[in-house]
Write a protein that holds these residues in place. Structure first.
Motif, PDB file in Angstrom:
ATOM      1  N   VAL A  81     -41.856 -35.520  45.799  1.00 20.95           N
ATOM      2  CA  VAL A  81     -41.026 -36.516  46.364  1.00 20.95           C
ATOM      3  C   VAL A  81     -40.383 -36.235  47.723  1.00 20.95           C
ATOM      4  O   VAL A  81     -40.107 -36.962  48.511  1.00 20.95           O
ATOM      5  CB  VAL A  81     -39.807 -36.668  45.413  1.00 20.95           C
ATOM      6  CG1 VAL A  81     -38.504 -37.510  46.053  1.00 20.95           C
ATOM      7  CG2 VAL A  81     -40.281 -37.285  44.131  1.00 20.95           C
ATOM      8  N   ALA A  82     -40.031 -34.736  47.929  1.00 27.12           N
ATOM      9  CA  ALA A  82     -39.483 -34.179  49.123  1.00 27.12           C
ATOM     10  C   ALA A  82     -40.398 -34.592  50.496  1.00 27.12           C
ATOM     11  O   ALA A  82     -40.171 -34.771  51.340  1.00 27.12           O
ATOM     12  CB  ALA A  82     -39.487 -32.876  48.982  1.00 27.12           C
ATOM     13  N   SER A  83     -41.711 -34.557  50.009  1.00 24.49           N
ATOM     14  CA  SER A  83     -42.810 -34.803  51.154  1.00 24.49           C
ATOM     15  C   SER A  83     -43.302 -36.264  51.086  1.00 24.49           C
ATOM     16  O   SER A  83     -42.932 -37.058  51.817  1.00 24.49           O
ATOM     17  CB  SER A  83     -43.929 -33.853  51.036  1.00 24.49           C
ATOM     18  OG  SER A  83     -44.513 -33.957  49.782  1.00 24.49           O
ATOM     19  N   VAL A  84     -44.172 -36.610  50.161  1.00 27.44           N
ATOM     20  CA  VAL A  84     -44.596 -37.861  50.163  1.00 27.44           C
ATOM     21  C   VAL A  84     -43.648 -38.958  49.913  1.00 27.44           C
ATOM     22  O   VAL A  84     -43.609 -40.136  50.437  1.00 27.44           O
ATOM     23  CB  VAL A  84     -45.848 -37.923  48.995  1.00 27.44           C
ATOM     24  CG1 VAL A  84     -46.380 -39.470  48.917  1.00 27.44           C
ATOM     25  CG2 VAL A  84     -46.999 -36.628  49.221  1.00 27.44           C
ATOM     26  N   GLY A  85     -42.658 -38.558  49.079  1.00 24.80           N
ATOM     27  CA  GLY A  85     -41.699 -39.703  48.507  1.00 24.80           C
ATOM     28  C   GLY A  85     -41.127 -40.270  49.830  1.00 24.80           C
ATOM     29  O   GLY A  85     -40.647 -41.207  49.923  1.00 24.80           O
ATOM     30  N   VAL A  86     -40.405 -39.148  50.648  1.00 22.63           N
ATOM     31  CA  VAL A  86     -39.687 -39.697  51.849  1.00 22.63           C
ATOM     32  C   VAL A  86     -40.419 -40.740  52.809  1.00 22.63           C
ATOM     33  O   VAL A  86     -39.919 -41.504  53.361  1.00 22.63           O
ATOM     34  CB  VAL A  86     -38.991 -38.535  52.630  1.00 22.63           C
ATOM     35  CG1 VAL A  86     -38.384 -38.896  53.850  1.00 22.63           C
ATOM     36  CG2 VAL A  86     -38.080 -37.804  51.550  1.00 22.63           C
ATOM     37  N   LEU A  87     -41.722 -40.236  52.880  1.00 20.76           N
ATOM     38  CA  LEU A  87     -42.639 -40.967  53.761  1.00 20.76           C
ATOM     39  C   LEU A  87     -42.742 -42.276  53.156  1.00 20.76           C
ATOM     40  O   LEU A  87     -42.873 -43.489  53.885  1.00 20.76           O
ATOM     41  CB  LEU A  87     -44.039 -40.112  54.055  1.00 20.76           C
ATOM     42  CG  LEU A  87     -43.705 -38.755  54.586  1.00 20.76           C
ATOM     43  CD1 LEU A  87     -45.260 -38.135  54.840  1.00 20.76           C
ATOM     44  CD2 LEU A  87     -43.025 -38.701  55.802  1.00 20.76           C
ATOM     45  N   ILE A  88     -43.039 -42.562  51.801  1.00 17.56           N
ATOM     46  CA  ILE A  88     -43.438 -43.884  51.297  1.00 17.56           C
ATOM     47  C   ILE A  88     -42.072 -44.560  51.516  1.00 17.56           C
ATOM     48  O   ILE A  88     -42.290 -45.731  52.036  1.00 17.56           O
ATOM     49  CB  ILE A  88     -43.630 -43.626  49.844  1.00 17.56           C
ATOM     50  CG1 ILE A  88     -44.888 -42.926  49.578  1.00 17.56           C
ATOM     51  CG2 ILE A  88     -43.678 -44.889  49.197  1.00 17.56           C
ATOM     52  CD1 ILE A  88     -45.437 -42.462  48.142  1.00 17.56           C
ATOM     53  N   ALA A  89     -40.889 -43.996  51.268  1.00 19.15           N
ATOM     54  CA  ALA A  89     -39.690 -44.893  51.533  1.00 19.15           C
ATOM     55  C   ALA A  89     -39.522 -45.306  53.052  1.00 19.15           C
ATOM     56  O   ALA A  89     -39.177 -46.391  53.328  1.00 19.15           O
ATOM     57  CB  ALA A  89     -38.290 -43.782  51.058  1.00 19.15           C
ATOM     58  N   LEU A  90     -39.586 -44.149  53.909  1.00 14.09           N
ATOM     59  CA  LEU A  90     -39.644 -44.651  55.418  1.00 14.09           C
ATOM     60  C   LEU A  90     -40.679 -45.768  55.689  1.00 14.09           C
ATOM     61  O   LEU A  90     -40.390 -46.839  56.422  1.00 14.09           O
ATOM     62  CB  LEU A  90     -39.530 -43.829  56.209  1.00 14.09           C
ATOM     63  CG  LEU A  90     -38.424 -42.589  56.301  1.00 14.09           C
ATOM     64  CD1 LEU A  90     -38.722 -41.264  57.132  1.00 14.09           C
ATOM     65  CD2 LEU A  90     -37.257 -43.220  56.933  1.00 14.09           C
ATOM     66  N   GLY A  91     -41.753 -45.615  55.127  1.00 21.78           N
ATOM     67  CA  GLY A  91     -42.942 -46.460  55.532  1.00 21.78           C
ATOM     68  C   GLY A  91     -42.738 -48.034  54.765  1.00 21.78           C
ATOM     69  O   GLY A  91     -43.024 -48.894  55.591  1.00 21.78           O
ATOM     70  N   ALA A  92     -41.920 -48.184  53.625  1.00 18.58           N
ATOM     71  CA  ALA A  92     -41.616 -49.186  52.962  1.00 18.58           C
ATOM     72  C   ALA A  92     -40.785 -49.983  53.922  1.00 18.58           C
ATOM     73  O   ALA A  92     -40.745 -51.319  54.044  1.00 18.58           O
ATOM     74  CB  ALA A  92     -41.000 -49.011  51.655  1.00 18.58           C
ATOM     75  N   ILE A  93     -39.565 -49.372  54.523  1.00 16.98           N
ATOM     76  CA  ILE A  93     -38.544 -49.865  55.407  1.00 16.98           C
ATOM     77  C   ILE A  93     -39.491 -50.529  56.672  1.00 16.98           C
ATOM     78  O   ILE A  93     -39.020 -51.464  56.968  1.00 16.98           O
ATOM     79  CB  ILE A  93     -37.592 -48.641  55.661  1.00 16.98           C
ATOM     80  CG1 ILE A  93     -36.803 -48.517  54.547  1.00 16.98           C
ATOM     81  CG2 ILE A  93     -36.373 -49.379  56.599  1.00 16.98           C
ATOM     82  CD1 ILE A  93     -35.874 -47.314  54.685  1.00 16.98           C
ATOM     83  N   LEU A  94     -40.179 -49.652  57.366  1.00 19.63           N
ATOM     84  CA  LEU A  94     -40.917 -50.128  58.444  1.00 19.63           C
ATOM     85  C   LEU A  94     -41.802 -51.150  58.206  1.00 19.63           C
ATOM     86  O   LEU A  94     -41.634 -52.303  58.999  1.00 19.63           O
ATOM     87  CB  LEU A  94     -41.765 -49.098  59.233  1.00 19.63           C
ATOM     88  CG  LEU A  94     -42.439 -49.162  60.354  1.00 19.63           C
ATOM     89  CD1 LEU A  94     -41.584 -49.516  61.376  1.00 19.63           C
ATOM     90  CD2 LEU A  94     -43.285 -47.837  60.579  1.00 19.63           C
ATOM     91  N   GLY A  95     -42.360 -51.291  56.998  1.00 25.86           N
ATOM     92  CA  GLY A  95     -43.145 -52.486  56.686  1.00 25.86           C
ATOM     93  C   GLY A  95     -42.446 -53.523  56.356  1.00 25.86           C
ATOM     94  O   GLY A  95     -42.686 -54.604  56.834  1.00 25.86           O
ATOM     95  N   LYS A  96     -40.976 -53.469  55.963  1.00 24.46           N
ATOM     96  CA  LYS A  96     -40.222 -54.770  55.538  1.00 24.46           C
ATOM     97  C   LYS A  96     -39.734 -55.364  56.894  1.00 24.46           C
ATOM     98  O   LYS A  96     -39.489 -56.378  56.992  1.00 24.46           O
ATOM     99  CB  LYS A  96     -39.047 -54.323  54.527  1.00 24.46           C
ATOM    100  CG  LYS A  96     -38.101 -55.536  54.214  1.00 24.46           C
ATOM    101  CD  LYS A  96     -38.872 -56.429  53.261  1.00 24.46           C
ATOM    102  CE  LYS A  96     -38.198 -57.384  52.760  1.00 24.46           C
ATOM    103  NZ  LYS A  96     -38.968 -58.448  51.958  1.00 24.46           N
ATOM    104  N   LEU A  97     -39.414 -54.302  57.871  1.00 23.20           N
ATOM    105  CA  LEU A  97     -39.132 -54.729  59.076  1.00 23.20           C
ATOM    106  C   LEU A  97     -40.021 -55.537  59.941  1.00 23.20           C
ATOM    107  O   LEU A  97     -39.709 -56.509  60.514  1.00 23.20           O
ATOM    108  CB  LEU A  97     -38.426 -53.477  59.889  1.00 23.20           C
ATOM    109  CG  LEU A  97     -36.893 -53.027  59.571  1.00 23.20           C
ATOM    110  CD1 LEU A  97     -36.873 -51.685  60.292  1.00 23.20           C
ATOM    111  CD2 LEU A  97     -35.973 -54.077  60.038  1.00 23.20           C
TER     112      LEU A  97
END
Length: 465
Positions: A81-97
């Protein structure tokens, strides 16, 4: 990472949580994986629960104390979660934008206009390979998934016909081409030449990605014909938008993390001084977390402002971007927990012990050791580091070219047959809306093709040069 640090890493590795012999550990691995597969496919239990139960069963069969099994699982879950999870979250935000502002539409419309039907898989593998050069696999996934899904939906393409080439491009770059962490560690461990390894890596990567990407995608599309998952598909931008960001601004925003990470890699190679201020600055701004965070912040201005987004609309977009990924985060994290349970049980060390007495050519030995550790632990990085440390003495009498090929053999083996103990397996499964069986027939087979083709090309090159 220097050779000394690799050796210290191995020396400081914690003692296994069980004293089970090789036979018992092998049985434990098979039982643990079987439990996960049966719970998901037969009993339709959620993958997060299945992975959790499978980890506990693995530890119990291996004879490990239950409290230590729980600690291993939660440690792996937390680190994932600390590595991949944070990246998935940021990627999801970027994808939504990208989706809500019309930026994704702009990219997709441009791709559809420039590439014909037959050329589309080739265009996707090229885009993925370029983007994947400096990126971690998981970062590339979260950046490319919105584009892959929209292209497949709008262009009426098979999801596998578009998705497999993109995944192949990312995976080949991750396993074979520096400046990715695995190849860099292997280069340092066996004292290979970075430039020669990079050149030979590209030579091996090109035919490998063609076979595993556009060519295999034809077969994968026949094996698995699934629609684009609506829950992961970014919706069309609202027609009420003030405007739509330009193609240049949108592409620049998507490529910003790529540029930052590639800059870090180049500075690390050129400067090669951890105490140098410039290198320290690039180590920060080029880290995956900061690079993606910077892209999200930039996207608010380059994508949000042209679309006329208010502060409230941006907040709403971020909230909606995070909601669909809750289940994915838990599943990927549990996959990391299962992997850590395998490692802490001593499965990786078991593979190393068994392979010590094999009398076969060095390049094939390196590939087989990496394959064994990859199958057992699910981690390409663990397979690369462990195999490089074991075969490093064999590089002493090798030529510069053959030492570089040794690195590539290790990298190829580390990609072999991703399955239920690999967090990447669950990442692909959930993003593409596949079942376990469908993921095995597409993603897992693709990874195996990459490993076998790349390994075969390495052996072939060793006979020529």
């Amino acid at each position: 990472m220097t050779r000394l640090s690799v050796e210290l890493l191995a020396a400081d590795a914690p003692e296994p949580i069980t004293s089970a012999g090789h036979a018992q550990l092998g049985i434990a691995v098979l039982v643990g994986i079987a439990v996960i597969v049966v719970l998901i496919t037969v009993f339709k239990l959620h993958a997060f629960l299945s992975l959790t139960i499978g980890s506990l069963v693995l530890g119990a069969v291996a004879g490990a104390p239950l409290d230590k099994v729980i600690t291993s699982f939660t440690t792996g879950l937390g680190s994932t979660v600390a590595s991949v999870g944070v990246l998935i979250a940021l990627g999801a935000i970027l994808g939504k934008l990208l989706a809500d502002s019309g930026g994704a539409d702009q990219i997709v419309d441009t791709i559809l206009a420039k590439a014909s039907g037959r050329a589309m898989p080739w265009a996707m593998v090229l885009i993925a390979s370029v983007i994947g050069l400096p990126l971690f696999f998981e970062v590339g996934i979260v950046l490319l998934i919105p584009v892959v899904l929209i292209v497949a939906k709008r262009g009426n393409y098979s999801l596998m016909r578009i998705g497999i080439p993109a995944l192949a491009g990312l995976s080949v770059m991750h396993g074979l081409i520096p400046p990715h962490p695995g190849p860099l560690v292997a280069i340092d461990a066996v004292h290979a030449n970075l430039g020669v390894t990079l050149a030979l890596g590209i030579l091996v990567a090109i035919p490998t990605v063609i076979i595993a990407g556009p060519l295999f995608s034809k077969v994968a599309a026949r094996w698995v014909d699934v629609p684009v998952p609506d829950r992961m598909l970014p919706p069309r931008a609202s027609e009420e938008l003030k405007g739509r960001p330009s193609f240049g601004a949108t592409l620049g925003t998507v490529l910003l993390p790529v540029v930052l990470m590639l800059s870090k890699a180049l500075v690390d190679i050129v400067v090669d001084d951890p105490d140098n201020r410039t290198q320290r600055v690039f180590d920060v701004v080029g880290s995956p977390l900061i690079a993606l965070l910077a892209a999200v912040i930039v996207a608010i201005f380059t994508l949000g402002q042209p679309a006329g987004f208010t502060k409230e609309r941006i907040t709403e977009t971020v909230d909606k971007g995070l909601m669909p990924i809750a289940g994915i985060l838990l599943i990927v994290a549990a996959g990391g927990g299962f992997k850590q349970t395998l490692i802490d049980s001593g499965v990786g060390q078991m593979i190393l012990d068994i392979s010590k007495d094999w009398s076969i050519p060095a390049l094939l030995l390196a590939w087989l050791i990496a394959v064994g550790i990859r199958l057992a632990t699910g981690s390409a990085t663990v397979a690369t580091v462990s195999a490089a440390g074991l075969v490093a003495p064999l590089a002493a009498d090798m030529s510069t070219a053959h030492t570089a090929l040794l690195v590539l053999a290790i990298g190829a083996g580390s990609l072999f047959f991703s399955h239920v103990n690999d967090a990447g397996f669950w990442l692909v499964k959930e993003y593409f809306g596949l079942s376990v069986g469908q993921t095995l027939k597409t993603w897992s087979v693709m990874e195996t093709i990459i490993s076998v083709v790349a390994g075969g090309l390495v052996l072939l090159l060793s006979l020529i040069i």
